[in-house]
Design an enzyme around this catalytic site. Structure first.
Site, PDB file in Angstrom:
ATOM      1  N   TYR A 200      26.987  -0.924 -14.374  1.00  0.00           N
ATOM      2  CA  TYR A 200      26.157  -2.079 -13.996  1.00  0.00           C
ATOM      3  C   TYR A 200      26.262  -2.354 -12.496  1.00  0.00           C
ATOM      4  O   TYR A 200      25.264  -2.519 -11.817  1.00  0.00           O
ATOM      5  CB  TYR A 200      26.612  -3.315 -14.791  1.00  0.00           C
ATOM      6  CG  TYR A 200      25.661  -4.493 -14.633  1.00  0.00           C
ATOM      7  CD1 TYR A 200      24.682  -4.736 -15.598  1.00  0.00           C
ATOM      8  CD2 TYR A 200      25.724  -5.333 -13.529  1.00  0.00           C
ATOM      9  CE1 TYR A 200      23.797  -5.797 -15.461  1.00  0.00           C
ATOM     10  CE2 TYR A 200      24.850  -6.393 -13.384  1.00  0.00           C
ATOM     11  CZ  TYR A 200      23.890  -6.624 -14.348  1.00  0.00           C
ATOM     12  OH  TYR A 200      23.018  -7.672 -14.202  1.00  0.00           O
TER      13      TYR A 200
ATOM     14  N   PHE B  32      -3.037  -1.529   0.208  1.00  0.00           N
ATOM     15  CA  PHE B  32      -3.339  -0.962  -1.109  1.00  0.00           C
ATOM     16  C   PHE B  32      -3.610  -2.142  -2.063  1.00  0.00           C
ATOM     17  O   PHE B  32      -3.165  -3.263  -1.809  1.00  0.00           O
ATOM     18  CB  PHE B  32      -2.165  -0.091  -1.590  1.00  0.00           C
ATOM     19  CG  PHE B  32      -2.416   0.474  -2.966  1.00  0.00           C
ATOM     20  CD1 PHE B  32      -3.421   1.399  -3.165  1.00  0.00           C
ATOM     21  CD2 PHE B  32      -1.676   0.050  -4.053  1.00  0.00           C
ATOM     22  CE1 PHE B  32      -3.681   1.896  -4.443  1.00  0.00           C
ATOM     23  CE2 PHE B  32      -1.922   0.547  -5.323  1.00  0.00           C
ATOM     24  CZ  PHE B  32      -2.928   1.468  -5.520  1.00  0.00           C
ATOM     25  N   ASP B  33      -4.341  -1.888  -3.154  1.00  0.00           N
ATOM     26  CA  ASP B  33      -4.772  -2.975  -4.077  1.00  0.00           C
ATOM     27  C   ASP B  33      -3.632  -3.884  -4.530  1.00  0.00           C
ATOM     28  O   ASP B  33      -3.772  -5.097  -4.541  1.00  0.00           O
ATOM     29  CB  ASP B  33      -5.371  -2.467  -5.391  1.00  0.00           C
ATOM     30  CG  ASP B  33      -6.226  -1.237  -5.258  1.00  0.00           C
ATOM     31  OD1 ASP B  33      -6.136  -0.545  -4.233  1.00  0.00           O
ATOM     32  OD2 ASP B  33      -6.987  -0.974  -6.198  1.00  0.00           O
TER      33      ASP B  33
ATOM     34  N   ASP C  12       4.341   0.822   4.577  1.00  0.00           N
ATOM     35  CA  ASP C  12       4.194   1.026   3.134  1.00  0.00           C
ATOM     36  C   ASP C  12       4.215   2.550   3.010  1.00  0.00           C
ATOM     37  O   ASP C  12       3.213   3.218   3.259  1.00  0.00           O
ATOM     38  CB  ASP C  12       2.875   0.425   2.647  1.00  0.00           C
ATOM     39  CG  ASP C  12       2.646   0.682   1.168  1.00  0.00           C
ATOM     40  OD1 ASP C  12       3.417   1.468   0.575  1.00  0.00           O
ATOM     41  OD2 ASP C  12       1.693   0.117   0.604  1.00  0.00           O
TER      42      ASP C  12
ATOM     43  N   LYS D 247       5.642   8.412  -5.732  1.00  0.00           N
ATOM     44  CA  LYS D 247       4.815   9.381  -5.008  1.00  0.00           C
ATOM     45  C   LYS D 247       5.731  10.396  -4.306  1.00  0.00           C
ATOM     46  O   LYS D 247       6.171  11.347  -4.920  1.00  0.00           O
ATOM     47  CB  LYS D 247       3.908   8.646  -4.004  1.00  0.00           C
ATOM     48  CG  LYS D 247       2.727   7.928  -4.648  1.00  0.00           C
ATOM     49  CD  LYS D 247       3.072   6.585  -5.174  1.00  0.00           C
ATOM     50  CE  LYS D 247       1.857   5.776  -5.567  1.00  0.00           C
ATOM     51  NZ  LYS D 247       2.239   4.520  -6.212  1.00  0.00           N
TER      52      LYS D 247
ATOM     53  N   ALA E 160       4.773   5.014   0.721  1.00  0.00           N
ATOM     54  CA  ALA E 160       4.684   5.778  -0.529  1.00  0.00           C
ATOM     55  C   ALA E 160       4.475   7.273  -0.271  1.00  0.00           C
ATOM     56  O   ALA E 160       5.003   8.112  -0.985  1.00  0.00           O
ATOM     57  CB  ALA E 160       3.547   5.227  -1.392  1.00  0.00           C
TER      58      ALA E 160
ATOM     59  N   HIS F 275     -11.790  -3.147 -14.143  1.00  0.00           N
ATOM     60  CA  HIS F 275     -11.880  -1.694 -14.345  1.00  0.00           C
ATOM     61  C   HIS F 275     -10.923  -1.185 -15.419  1.00  0.00           C
ATOM     62  O   HIS F 275     -11.183  -0.173 -16.042  1.00  0.00           O
ATOM     63  CB  HIS F 275     -11.676  -0.938 -13.029  1.00  0.00           C
ATOM     64  CG  HIS F 275     -10.374  -1.194 -12.356  1.00  0.00           C
ATOM     65  ND1 HIS F 275     -10.060  -2.416 -11.801  1.00  0.00           N
ATOM     66  CD2 HIS F 275      -9.310  -0.403 -12.141  1.00  0.00           C
ATOM     67  CE1 HIS F 275      -8.854  -2.341 -11.268  1.00  0.00           C
ATOM     68  NE2 HIS F 275      -8.375  -1.136 -11.471  1.00  0.00           N
TER      69      HIS F 275
HETATM   70  N1  F0G Z   1       1.372   1.223  -1.964  1.00  0.00           N
HETATM   71  C1  F0G Z   1       0.574   2.305  -2.013  1.00  0.00           C
HETATM   72  C2  F0G Z   1       0.042   2.907  -0.761  1.00  0.00           C
HETATM   73  C3  F0G Z   1       0.235   2.851  -3.278  1.00  0.00           C
HETATM   74  O1  F0G Z   1      -0.568   3.913  -3.332  1.00  0.00           O
HETATM   75  C4  F0G Z   1       0.757   2.253  -4.450  1.00  0.00           C
HETATM   76  C5  F0G Z   1       0.414   2.781  -5.771  1.00  0.00           C
HETATM   77  C6  F0G Z   1       1.596   1.129  -4.323  1.00  0.00           C
HETATM   78  C7  F0G Z   1       1.875   0.656  -3.053  1.00  0.00           C
HETATM   79  C8  F0G Z   1       2.170   0.436  -5.512  1.00  0.00           C
HETATM   80  O2  F0G Z   1       3.179   1.191  -6.064  1.00  0.00           O
HETATM   81  O3  F0G Z   1       2.384   1.755  -8.371  1.00  0.00           O
HETATM   82  O4  F0G Z   1       4.789   1.965  -7.712  1.00  0.00           O
HETATM   83  O5  F0G Z   1       3.764  -0.260  -8.001  1.00  0.00           O
HETATM   84  N2  F0G Z   1      -0.535   3.606  -5.982  1.00  0.00           N
HETATM   85  C9  F0G Z   1      -0.879   4.223  -7.244  1.00  0.00           C
HETATM   86  C10 F0G Z   1      -2.149   5.016  -7.095  1.00  0.00           C
HETATM   87  C11 F0G Z   1      -0.908   3.295  -8.403  1.00  0.00           C
HETATM   88  O6  F0G Z   1      -2.669   5.515  -8.114  1.00  0.00           O
HETATM   89  O7  F0G Z   1      -2.639   5.193  -5.979  1.00  0.00           O
HETATM   90  P1  F0G Z   1       3.546   1.162  -7.639  1.00  0.00           P
END
Ligand code: F0G
Length: 461
Positions: free
Chosen positions: A75, A127-128, A218, A261, A220, A452
């Site tokens: 833990y 990102f969204d 960010d 990623k 990823a 979507h």
């Molecule tokens: N930032 C970027 C640039 C991303 O592409 C994603 C996720 C996230 C943050 C969020 O990360 O999914 O681990 O919570 N992108 C995926 C995609 C979902 O399909 O492009 P997460």
């Protein structure tokens, strides 16, 4: 003399395999009807080539699977946490490392600490989920994409860049006081997986420093971005990619990462920085909702796999193959008359459905129409980035056409071989020949938020 062979091969051999989900066209037509023409409702085992996302879908290496077995599940203070922390400190140089279960958990924690009403986060493109978490905190998310980034036909080496002129104009108008953070998304996922140059990171950092605004990455897809810098930016062709990545992190004050990623993990992420006031508050949030400081919503085995993955991803044979395989898909589609966002992105190809299907009214979801045709003809799954995803509605609830209609084909890491990609290109060739037969889709039912994922559609008559 050593010969320079032209063929770029997959830099791995395959030890473990899983079968693909073969179906007939007739079955797929039924499945599509049952799924209401929404590919999120299709069972993955009914998909032959799944290009929905490159997130959490990569193949782990034998070394990572080994790490899964040796992961320490204590833990507090697990050995796997220290391996994870050391790897991230070594790579990024940031002293405070906070593990989280995925990228959006890092976003939620960070923006609940620094966000709030009246605040603005600025970015090359949020990102969204980043945008959604900024907005959920009460703050506003503002994008300053490079000029030309939205001209999909015109190639450019670094179309993921920040428009620094627009950024500075906004800061001097708004005042730096209400801008707690600048976020550089590398690579820029929302705009075609395009990279950001080191020069642009530097000039953005200069502006941020001038106004006292911290800058976070960010990150990823940091390794893909670093490799693009090596390939395309003056002065980096001989620099090891690891050093390029380290220079990127050094320019920023912190980073958030979805390890799903460029760490080849199926789950995980982190938040890292030097600011101990922010990290202290973030850890309080972490304990409240994710878990204790040394696991943060992850199992010890996940931490171990991420630590190993972060090292593997900087292997230049891997990155050469990775960037080349996305480009290969892009070139194949272009040859078959399918317009794409140029140049090809790092983690996949974005098909310009608006240009490919000009006969379909934007109100009838051209990109979603193409996504469903691709599934019907070839069992291939991509994801719509268009009217359905952006989902703005008028007063009556009708969808307003989005500015772009893209179909993203994201390539999972180390999963598919060249012949899988050749198959995707062949299916597209067939769709291109018969594209006039595609008529568009209409909404049967759609929820108000994130439509979507669960909208129901049907083909127009
Ligand atoms: N930032 C970027 C640039 C991303 O592409 C994603 C996720 C996230 C943050 C969020 O990360 O999914 O681990 O919570 N992108 C995926 C995609 C979902 O399909 O492009 P997460």
């Amino acid at each position: 003399m050593e010969h320079k062979w032209k063929t770029i091969i997959e830099p791995f051999k395959i030890k473990s395999v899983e079968p693909l989900g073969f179906t007939t066209r007739e079955e797929r037509l039924k499945l599509l009807e049952q799924a209401h023409y929404n590919l999120f409702n299709i069972r993955a085992e009914k998909v032959l080539i799944d290009l929905l996302t490159d997130s959490g879908t990569g193949a782990m290496s034998a070394a990572q699977w080994g790490g899964i077995m040796t992961g320490d599940e204590s833990y507090a203070g697990a050995r796997s946490y220290y391996n994870f922390e050391n790897e991230i400190k070594d790579l990024t140089g940031y002293r405070e490392v906070i593990p989280v279960h995925q990228g959006r958990a890092a976003e939620r924690i960070l923006f609940s600490v620094i966000g709030g009403q009246g605040k603005y986060m600025v970015s090359n493109s949020h990102f969204d989920t980043t945008r959604a978490n900024v907005e959920a905190s009460g703050a506003a998310a503002i994008d300053f994409p490079a000029s030309g980034a939205l001209d999909f036909d015109k190639p450019g080496p670094f179309k993921g860049n920040m428009n620094t002129t627009a950024l500075e104009k906004f800061i001097s108008k708004t005042g730096a006081k209400n801008i707690p953070l600048c976020i550089m998304t590398v690579t820029n996922n929302s705009l075609g997986g395009q990279p950001v140059s080191m020069e642009n990171l530097k000039s953005t950092q200069n502006i941020c420093r001038k106004y006292g605004i911290p800058m976070f990455l960010d990150c990823a897809r940091f390794a893909e971005n670093a490799y693009f810098i090596k390939l395309r930016e003056k002065g980096y062709s001989r620099t090891p990619v690891r050093e390029i990545a380290q220079e990127m992190f050094e320019l920023a004050d912190g980073a958030m990462m979805s390890a799903k990623k460029d760490a080849f993990a199926n789950m995980g992420g982190f938040l890292a920085m030097n600011n101990t006031e922010w990290s202290g508050k973030a850890r309080q949030m972490l304990i409240l909702t994710e878990g204790f400081n040394t696991y943060g919503g992850l199992a010890g085995r996940d931490l171990e796999a991420i630590a190993i993955g972060l090292r593997e991803v900087l292997d230049e044979n891997y990155l050469q193959y990775r960037i080349r395989s996305s480009a290969y898909l892009g070139e194949g589609l272009t040859r078959r008359g399918v317009p794409i966002v140029t140049p090809p992105g790092g983690h996949g190809i974005y098909v310009n459905a608006k240009k490919f299907l000009p006969h379909i009214n934007p109100r009838n979801f051209p990109a979603q129409t193409l996504a469903t045709a691709l599934y019907l003809e070839g069992g291939i799954r991509g994801v719509e980035i268009g009217t359905l995803m952006f989902g703005r509605r008028d007063a009556k609830g009708n969808f307003l056409p989005a500015s772009m209609e893209l179909l993203r084909l994201a390539v999972p890491r180390r999963v598919y071989t060249q012949s899988h990609i050749d198959y995707v290109i062949e299916v597209f060739g067939c769709i291109a020949k018969n594209k006039k037969s595609l008529k568009g889709l209409e909404i049967v039912e759609a929820p108000k938020v994130l439509a979507h994922f669960s909208a129901k559609l049907r083909p127009v008559k």
